[in-house]
Scaffold this motif. Structure first.
Motif, mmCIF file in Angstrom:
data_model
loop_
_atom_site.group_PDB
_atom_site.id
_atom_site.type_symbol
_atom_site.label_atom_id
_atom_site.label_comp_id
_atom_site.label_asym_id
_atom_site.label_seq_id
_atom_site.Cartn_x
_atom_site.Cartn_y
_atom_site.Cartn_z
ATOM 1 N N SER A 48 0.820 -1.219 0.000
ATOM 2 C CA SER A 48 0.000 0.000 0.000
ATOM 3 C C SER A 48 0.849 1.261 0.000
ATOM 4 C CB SER A 48 -0.932 0.025 1.219
ATOM 5 O OG SER A 48 -0.190 0.255 2.410
ATOM 6 N N ARG A 81 -8.664 -0.260 -0.659
ATOM 7 C CA ARG A 81 -8.134 0.146 -1.957
ATOM 8 C C ARG A 81 -7.221 1.348 -1.782
ATOM 9 N NH1 ARG A 81 -14.197 1.939 -3.744
ATOM 10 N NH2 ARG A 81 -14.317 3.872 -2.551
ATOM 11 N N THR A 82 -6.400 1.591 -2.787
ATOM 12 C CA THR A 82 -5.546 2.773 -2.799
ATOM 13 C C THR A 82 -6.015 3.681 -3.925
ATOM 14 O OG1 THR A 82 -3.924 1.841 -4.339
ATOM 15 C CG2 THR A 82 -3.589 1.406 -1.980
ATOM 16 N N ARG A 83 -5.538 4.921 -3.895
ATOM 17 C CA ARG A 83 -5.951 5.867 -4.938
ATOM 18 C C ARG A 83 -5.443 5.462 -6.319
ATOM 19 N NH1 ARG A 83 -4.137 11.609 -3.002
ATOM 20 N NH2 ARG A 83 -2.433 10.388 -2.114
ATOM 21 N N SER A 84 -4.397 4.636 -6.358
ATOM 22 C CA SER A 84 -3.866 4.174 -7.645
ATOM 23 C C SER A 84 -4.719 3.069 -8.252
ATOM 24 C CB SER A 84 -2.429 3.678 -7.473
ATOM 25 O OG SER A 84 -2.394 2.535 -6.627
ATOM 26 N N GLY A 85 -5.699 2.566 -7.485
ATOM 27 C CA GLY A 85 -6.601 1.552 -8.011
ATOM 28 C C GLY A 85 -6.332 0.150 -7.518
ATOM 29 N N LYS A 86 -5.279 -0.050 -6.729
ATOM 30 C CA LYS A 86 -4.999 -1.386 -6.198
ATOM 31 C C LYS A 86 -6.081 -1.763 -5.186
ATOM 32 C CE LYS A 86 -0.770 -2.737 -5.481
ATOM 33 N NZ LYS A 86 0.585 -2.952 -4.905
ATOM 34 N N ASP A 110 -3.647 -8.289 -0.868
ATOM 35 C CA ASP A 110 -3.568 -7.723 -2.210
ATOM 36 C C ASP A 110 -4.165 -8.726 -3.196
ATOM 37 O OD1 ASP A 110 -2.941 -6.635 -4.654
ATOM 38 O OD2 ASP A 110 -0.769 -6.548 -4.329
ATOM 39 N N SER A 112 -4.906 -8.056 -6.442
ATOM 40 C CA SER A 112 -4.758 -7.565 -7.814
ATOM 41 C C SER A 112 -4.681 -8.709 -8.815
ATOM 42 C CB SER A 112 -3.502 -6.697 -7.929
ATOM 43 O OG SER A 112 -3.550 -5.619 -7.037
ATOM 44 N N GLU A 143 -10.163 3.388 2.240
ATOM 45 C CA GLU A 143 -9.122 3.959 1.402
ATOM 46 C C GLU A 143 -7.809 3.808 2.153
ATOM 47 O OE1 GLU A 143 -9.526 4.881 -1.586
ATOM 48 O OE2 GLU A 143 -11.704 5.033 -1.731
ATOM 49 N N ASP A 145 -4.783 4.566 1.522
ATOM 50 C CA ASP A 145 -3.849 5.692 1.566
ATOM 51 C C ASP A 145 -4.564 7.010 1.830
ATOM 52 O OD1 ASP A 145 -5.111 5.745 -0.856
ATOM 53 O OD2 ASP A 145 -3.301 5.665 -2.078
#
Length: 218
Positions: A48, A81-86, A110, A112, A143, A145
């Motif tokens: 993350s 989730r993270t802001r990058s979409g993970k 994770d 992904s 979220e 992050d």
């Protein structure tokens, strides 16, 4: 004995979970007494991007504020989730001693690779007209992050914009109502939030504190 010292006995448990679960699992030990630097230990933090000394996420703060731990020992399998979409499947265990909340152990899986595989499988099933089943909506979304201070700044700015009235034309009643709305969202638990709100509302920091004292005394 300090809260953090008491949490040290849980470090081996966090390390154990990380070793058992493997490289696709992030395991974090949080000290709830210090939300601005709550991360005491983290394993596989690269998943993350978080590190020791980082603050709690907004979901974690909300769970503590709402005292969810009083009637639950843990919450499991919600969306992270993270802001990058993970994307992650996340779970939180409440560390309690004699009914007092000391910390949290958070495990973030994770997914992904699994998500990519599921997408390919769904495409294959669709090609053969095999009906799929919509996944159940998890009760929580986190979220991972959202502890980054810039997000609080964005939340403050957007809340002010939604008022539809320029700060310079707001009445004191409108400003107090806006500050109360931000207080309900936990914004003021983030470092630097008072200064940011003062700038957005074109008032002094002492004025913001005065509003907060009045709001919190109700």
């Amino acid at each position: 004995m300090s809260n953090r010292s008491r949490l040290e006995r849980y470090l081996p448990i966090a390390a154990f979970l990380s070793a058992v679960c493997g490289k696709h699992y992030e395991v974090i030990l949080h000290d709830v007494s210090d939300p601005e630097a709550s991360v005491v230990a983290i394993f596989n933090g690269h998943l993350s991007g978080r590190k020791v000394g980082d603050p709690m996420t907004e979901l974690a703060r909300s769970l503590v504020r709402e005292e969810v731990y009083r009637h639950q020992d843990f919450i499991a399998n919600y969306e992270g989730r993270t802001r990058s979409g993970k994307r992650f499947v996340s779970s939180t265990y409440f560390i309690k001693e004699e009914g007092v909340l000391l910390g949290l152990i958070c495990v973030n899986h994770d997914v992904s690779d699994l998500t990519a595989m599921a997408s390919h499988l769904q495409n294959l099933l669709s090609a053969f007209s095999v009906p799929g089943q919509a996944p159940a909506q998890p009760p929580y979304t986190e979220e991972l992050d959202d502890s980054i201070p810039e997000l609080s700044t964005t939340l403050i700015h957007n809340t002010v914009l939604r008022q539809g009235v320029p700060a310079g034309r707001m009445t004191s009643v409108e400003k107090e109502a806006l500050i109360e709305a931000l207080e309900r969202q936990g914004v003021f638990s983030t470092k630097g939030a008072v200064g940011q709100v003062a700038r957005e509302l074109e008032i002094s920091e002492p004025t913001v504190y005065r509003y907060l004292r009045r709001i919190r005394s109700r």
